[in-house]
Design a protein around this motif. Structure first.
Motif, PDB file in Angstrom:
ATOM      1  N   THR A   6     -53.325 -33.971  65.742  1.00  0.00           N
ATOM      2  CA  THR A   6     -51.943 -33.772  65.288  1.00  0.00           C
ATOM      3  C   THR A   6     -51.015 -34.539  66.222  1.00  0.00           C
ATOM      4  O   THR A   6     -51.364 -34.820  67.374  1.00  0.00           O
ATOM      5  CB  THR A   6     -51.559 -32.284  65.251  1.00  0.00           C
ATOM      6  OG1 THR A   6     -51.651 -31.749  66.572  1.00  0.00           O
ATOM      7  CG2 THR A   6     -52.453 -31.499  64.311  1.00  0.00           C
ATOM      8  N   THR A   7     -49.843 -34.862  65.705  1.00  0.00           N
ATOM      9  CA  THR A   7     -48.969 -35.825  66.375  1.00  0.00           C
ATOM     10  C   THR A   7     -47.767 -35.148  67.004  1.00  0.00           C
ATOM     11  O   THR A   7     -47.071 -34.374  66.342  1.00  0.00           O
ATOM     12  CB  THR A   7     -48.496 -36.867  65.340  1.00  0.00           C
ATOM     13  OG1 THR A   7     -49.655 -37.542  64.856  1.00  0.00           O
ATOM     14  CG2 THR A   7     -47.543 -37.876  65.972  1.00  0.00           C
TER      15      THR A   7
ATOM     16  N   VAL B 187     -37.290 -39.040  64.490  1.00  0.00           N
ATOM     17  CA  VAL B 187     -38.370 -38.115  64.834  1.00  0.00           C
ATOM     18  C   VAL B 187     -39.660 -38.557  64.148  1.00  0.00           C
ATOM     19  O   VAL B 187     -39.624 -39.287  63.161  1.00  0.00           O
ATOM     20  CB  VAL B 187     -38.059 -36.661  64.374  1.00  0.00           C
ATOM     21  CG1 VAL B 187     -36.822 -36.112  65.064  1.00  0.00           C
ATOM     22  CG2 VAL B 187     -37.909 -36.583  62.861  1.00  0.00           C
ATOM     23  N   VAL B 188     -40.777 -38.123  64.717  1.00  0.00           N
ATOM     24  CA  VAL B 188     -42.054 -38.179  64.007  1.00  0.00           C
ATOM     25  C   VAL B 188     -42.338 -36.743  63.568  1.00  0.00           C
ATOM     26  O   VAL B 188     -42.258 -35.819  64.379  1.00  0.00           O
ATOM     27  CB  VAL B 188     -43.183 -38.704  64.916  1.00  0.00           C
ATOM     28  CG1 VAL B 188     -44.513 -38.707  64.169  1.00  0.00           C
ATOM     29  CG2 VAL B 188     -42.851 -40.106  65.432  1.00  0.00           C
ATOM     30  N   LEU B 189     -42.636 -36.544  62.294  1.00  0.00           N
ATOM     31  CA  LEU B 189     -42.940 -35.187  61.826  1.00  0.00           C
ATOM     32  C   LEU B 189     -44.213 -34.679  62.509  1.00  0.00           C
ATOM     33  O   LEU B 189     -45.094 -35.452  62.868  1.00  0.00           O
ATOM     34  CB  LEU B 189     -43.105 -35.169  60.306  1.00  0.00           C
ATOM     35  CG  LEU B 189     -41.808 -35.339  59.504  1.00  0.00           C
ATOM     36  CD1 LEU B 189     -42.123 -35.421  58.009  1.00  0.00           C
ATOM     37  CD2 LEU B 189     -40.821 -34.208  59.784  1.00  0.00           C
ATOM     38  N   GLY B 190     -44.291 -33.357  62.676  1.00  0.00           N
ATOM     39  CA  GLY B 190     -45.458 -32.750  63.299  1.00  0.00           C
ATOM     40  C   GLY B 190     -45.156 -32.343  64.729  1.00  0.00           C
ATOM     41  O   GLY B 190     -44.053 -32.569  65.194  1.00  0.00           O
ATOM     42  N   PRO B 191     -46.083 -31.716  65.432  1.00  0.00           N
ATOM     43  CA  PRO B 191     -47.484 -31.529  65.042  1.00  0.00           C
ATOM     44  C   PRO B 191     -47.751 -30.436  64.000  1.00  0.00           C
ATOM     45  O   PRO B 191     -48.846 -30.400  63.461  1.00  0.00           O
ATOM     46  CB  PRO B 191     -48.151 -31.155  66.375  1.00  0.00           C
ATOM     47  CG  PRO B 191     -47.067 -30.657  67.247  1.00  0.00           C
ATOM     48  CD  PRO B 191     -45.823 -31.328  66.810  1.00  0.00           C
ATOM     49  N   ALA B 263     -46.139 -25.018  77.368  1.00  0.00           N
ATOM     50  CA  ALA B 263     -46.814 -24.624  76.132  1.00  0.00           C
ATOM     51  C   ALA B 263     -45.969 -23.574  75.438  1.00  0.00           C
ATOM     52  O   ALA B 263     -45.194 -22.866  76.080  1.00  0.00           O
ATOM     53  CB  ALA B 263     -48.206 -24.076  76.433  1.00  0.00           C
ATOM     54  N   GLY B 264     -46.107 -23.488  74.132  1.00  0.00           N
ATOM     55  CA  GLY B 264     -45.333 -22.510  73.393  1.00  0.00           C
ATOM     56  C   GLY B 264     -46.017 -22.125  72.098  1.00  0.00           C
ATOM     57  O   GLY B 264     -46.864 -22.865  71.595  1.00  0.00           O
ATOM     58  N   GLY B 265     -45.622 -20.969  71.567  1.00  0.00           N
ATOM     59  CA  GLY B 265     -46.318 -20.397  70.427  1.00  0.00           C
ATOM     60  C   GLY B 265     -45.568 -20.444  69.103  1.00  0.00           C
ATOM     61  O   GLY B 265     -45.927 -19.719  68.184  1.00  0.00           O
ATOM     62  N   TYR B 266     -44.499 -21.280  69.033  1.00  0.00           N
ATOM     63  CA  TYR B 266     -43.797 -21.437  67.752  1.00  0.00           C
ATOM     64  C   TYR B 266     -44.188 -22.763  67.110  1.00  0.00           C
ATOM     65  O   TYR B 266     -44.377 -23.765  67.801  1.00  0.00           O
ATOM     66  CB  TYR B 266     -42.282 -21.432  67.956  1.00  0.00           C
ATOM     67  CG  TYR B 266     -41.711 -20.155  68.506  1.00  0.00           C
ATOM     68  CD1 TYR B 266     -41.946 -18.943  67.866  1.00  0.00           C
ATOM     69  CD2 TYR B 266     -40.946 -20.156  69.659  1.00  0.00           C
ATOM     70  CE1 TYR B 266     -41.428 -17.763  68.369  1.00  0.00           C
ATOM     71  CE2 TYR B 266     -40.414 -18.981  70.170  1.00  0.00           C
ATOM     72  CZ  TYR B 266     -40.663 -17.781  69.519  1.00  0.00           C
ATOM     73  OH  TYR B 266     -40.148 -16.622  70.014  1.00  0.00           O
ATOM     74  N   ALA B 267     -44.256 -22.765  65.786  1.00  0.00           N
ATOM     75  CA  ALA B 267     -44.581 -23.993  65.061  1.00  0.00           C
ATOM     76  C   ALA B 267     -43.503 -25.044  65.308  1.00  0.00           C
ATOM     77  O   ALA B 267     -42.314 -24.734  65.350  1.00  0.00           O
ATOM     78  CB  ALA B 267     -44.706 -23.692  63.568  1.00  0.00           C
ATOM     79  N   LYS B 268     -43.944 -26.286  65.470  1.00  0.00           N
ATOM     80  CA  LYS B 268     -43.040 -27.396  65.748  1.00  0.00           C
ATOM     81  C   LYS B 268     -42.991 -28.310  64.527  1.00  0.00           C
ATOM     82  O   LYS B 268     -44.018 -28.828  64.093  1.00  0.00           O
ATOM     83  CB  LYS B 268     -43.521 -28.162  66.977  1.00  0.00           C
ATOM     84  CG  LYS B 268     -43.519 -27.295  68.232  1.00  0.00           C
ATOM     85  CD  LYS B 268     -44.229 -27.926  69.406  1.00  0.00           C
ATOM     86  CE  LYS B 268     -45.734 -27.844  69.341  1.00  0.00           C
ATOM     87  NZ  LYS B 268     -46.291 -26.497  69.477  1.00  0.00           N
ATOM     88  N   ILE B 269     -41.796 -28.516  64.010  1.00  0.00           N
ATOM     89  CA  ILE B 269     -41.664 -29.281  62.763  1.00  0.00           C
ATOM     90  C   ILE B 269     -41.697 -30.779  63.025  1.00  0.00           C
ATOM     91  O   ILE B 269     -42.176 -31.552  62.186  1.00  0.00           O
ATOM     92  CB  ILE B 269     -40.375 -28.860  62.004  1.00  0.00           C
ATOM     93  CG1 ILE B 269     -40.356 -29.424  60.586  1.00  0.00           C
ATOM     94  CG2 ILE B 269     -39.106 -29.242  62.764  1.00  0.00           C
ATOM     95  CD1 ILE B 269     -39.276 -28.814  59.691  1.00  0.00           C
ATOM     96  N   ALA B 270     -41.205 -31.212  64.192  1.00  0.00           N
ATOM     97  CA  ALA B 270     -41.093 -32.650  64.453  1.00  0.00           C
ATOM     98  C   ALA B 270     -40.889 -32.866  65.942  1.00  0.00           C
ATOM     99  O   ALA B 270     -40.669 -31.917  66.700  1.00  0.00           O
ATOM    100  CB  ALA B 270     -39.928 -33.242  63.672  1.00  0.00           C
TER     101      ALA B 270
END
Lengths: 240, 349
Positions: A6-7, B187-191, B263-270
């Motif tokens: 993943t990126t 931005v680059v989308l993800g991870p 490090a973190g536990g929330y989803a990252k959109i970009a």
């Protein structure tokens, strides 16, 4: 074996070995981390192991994703879990409601006496899955299933440094005073972070930890030794 | 004679010593920290002839006043800020940023309000005679890590200098301030963009957000349309980078900056591309921003072009009028600056 990339922008990517928090998945993370430390990939800045993935950080002014990913892929060995065994630490902990203000509440919620909770917590050997949150904060598991509790609904604004805490199937020792949402069940008098030490962080990802119950008098004596600069934390390293 | 140093005679609001970061210790949970605007720090160092990674002073909001306790010192300021020289027996004189100034013993360099960006930088020829911690002089205030107690520069703080006298040669300057570019932040989308609904990704890439009041070196809380997750916002904690855009359960994105936890536990959109990190590091509460997605390859090409531009700015550094010459620019800016900027007023609206 499924490995997912993943990126994270143009400075990092993650190599994901699974979805959950378990030892086999983490062992593969640690194995790749160890291999890449030895591999000296040009432009690779560092690798950061976490529960189920390895973050690979690179310098986009010196290399590019395609080249770094190719070098990383070359180091992924199928079913590679043979990471070097980490150190084993014996950390003193005083399970005292004064030092662990959630001890009574959480043991009641689990249907256990505080003594039984302390005995269960102290009987297991824990694995340091990763460090994060604050410098030296170790995410250790697995907590015995009887001790599993979700995090506090109201996180504390201020958790004292040295607090021994648990949440989910994980346990930790807070290396710093910080906010925190884990249940505080005791206190470790030996600092897990000490900026005056050549390597300031005591635990490393991949290490193992056993907690050894000490009474309040022993706890306070150890704390006094630490305060006087007379305590060598290396004495907590158990021979392997 | 005492060791050469700069002494803080009036504290600023939030000035910290920073270099390009404490790189390589994230596996210990150690944040990278470092300059929010690395372009400005690199240019300031280039002006005084230092290596690019030399530590300088990052100045937020309002800078401190620094007294020269050395034979002489050459400094450079890069960033949109007011500064002036207080020299014994002379009226205070406004100085220009984006160039060097050679100061004498007893001079006070009064660093004023930073306007138009969150930060500006001071570099000193020869750097600071401070002991690096884990290879870096960056300050991580949250844990008190870094030089001088890991704190912002306070009243009376003494910053030891690497040189007792300014190097030979004339003062130099940049022909013009660096160009950070405009338009949407790339931005680059993800991870974890797959943890968001398609509508959320579309909203993220089309809406205008605003930097909220909770903005510091750790990150910027963004105000704007909420972003819906597919399922829960929580993931097993994984790595973060400067520029990660994480979205907790409330759907409001947080853009992480240099003091982010590892490090973190929330989803990252970009993730903001590296070439645009100096730009987002300069944002202030209330500033608007929007996002545009690019590929990793595009991001890498943009970064390469940016490095060429920075090299070009450094090549364009040229000699400026020597001290004592008539400096019309300085006269004009003194008139303008003293008219509109109260040096003690932190409100830089």
């Amino acid at each position: 074996m499924t490995v997912r990339f993943t990126t994270a922008g143009d400075t990092a990517f993650n190599v994901e070995f699974g979805e959950g928090i378990d030892r086999p998945t983490n062992a593969r993370v640690m194995a790749l981390h160890a291999r890449l430390k030895r591999a000296a990939v040009p432009g690779l800045v560092e690798t950061v192991p976490t529960f189920r993935s390895l973050q690979v950080v690179y310098d986009p002014a010196a290399t590019c994703r395609r080249e770094v990913q190719a070098a990383v892929e070359a180091q992924i060995i199928p079913d590679d879990e043979a990471a070097a065994e980490g150190a084993l630490w014996r950390l003193p902990v005083c399970y005292d409601p004064e030092l662990g203000p959630d001890l009574l509440e959480v043991s009641a919620a689990l249907g256990l006496t505080p003594e039984r909770l302390a005995a269960l917590h102290g009987a297991a050997e824990y694995f340091v899955y990763m460090l994060g949150f604050m410098p030296g904060f170790g995410y250790m598991g697995d907590l015995p299933a009887e001790l599993e509790r979700p995090r506090r609904t109201e996180p504390r604004v201020r958790v004292p440094a040295g607090s021994v805490a648990m949440a989910g199937r994980l346990t930790t020792v807070y290396p710093w005073e910080s906010p925190g949402g884990w249940h505080l069940i005791g206190h470790c008098p030996v600092p897990l972070y000490d900026g005056t030490r050549p390597s300031p962080v005591l635990l490393a990802a991949g290490d193992r930890v056993r907690f050894e119950a000490v009474d309040r008098a022993r706890h306070d004596a150890l704390a006094a030794e630490v305060a006087a600069g007379r305590f060598d934390p290396e004495t907590l390293r158990a021979s392997a | 004679m005492s060791a050469p140093e700069l002494r803080v005679v009036r504290p600023g609001l939030f000035a910290t010593i920073q270099d390009l970061g404490r790189v390589g210790y994230q596996e210990l949970g150690m944040p990278v920290a470092g300059a929010l605007d690395p372009i400005a720090l690199r240019l300031a160092n280039a002006l005084v002839g230092n290596p690019a990674g030399t530590a300088g002073v990052e100045i937020a909001l309002l800078g401190p006043a620094l007294k020269v306790e050395a034979e002489s010192v050459r400094v450079a300021v890069v960033g949109p800020m007011a500064l002036r020289l207080e020299r014994e027996g002379e009226p205070p004189a406004a100085l220009e940023p984006y160039r060097t100034h050679t100061l004498a013993r007893g001079d006070v360099l009064a660093l004023g309000a930073v306007t138009g960006a969150s930060v500006a930088y001071l570099a000193v020829a020869g750097g600071f005679a401070l002991e690096p911690f884990l290879g870096s002089l960056s300050t991580y205030v949250r844990a008190g890590i870094g030089p001088l107690g890991g704190k912002p520069l306070g009243d009376g703080a003494r910053i030891p200098l690497g040189r007792n006298a300014a190097p030979a040669g004339a003062d130099v300057g940049l022909p013009e301030p660096p160009e950070y570019g405009g338009g949407p932040v790339r931005v680059v989308l993800g991870p974890q963009d797959d943890r968001f609904t398609a509508a959320a990704v579309e909203t993220f890439l089309s809406a205008t957000y605003r930097v909220g009041k909770d903005a510091d070196r750790m990150g910027l809380r963004l105000e704007g349309p909420t972003l819906a997750h597919r399922g829960t916002a929580d993931i097993p904690s994984d790595g973060l980078v400067t520029g990660s855009i994480q979205v907790p359960g409330n759907g409001q994105p947080i853009l992480l900056l240099n003091d982010h936890q590892t490090a973190g536990g929330y989803a990252k959109i970009a993730t903001v591309i590296s070439a645009d990190l100096p730009r987002v590091g300069r944002l202030r509460p209330g500033d608007p921003l929007s996002f545009r997605a690019v590929s990793v390859e595009e991001a890498e090409a943009i970064r390469r072009r940016q490095e060429q531009a920075i090299a070009g700015w450094i090549r364009a550094i040229r000699t400026v009028r020597p001290a004592g010459g008539v400096d019309l620019d300085a006269l004009y800016s003194e008139n303008l600056v003293s008219g509109v900027v109260d040096m003690r007023n932190a409100d830089d609206s």
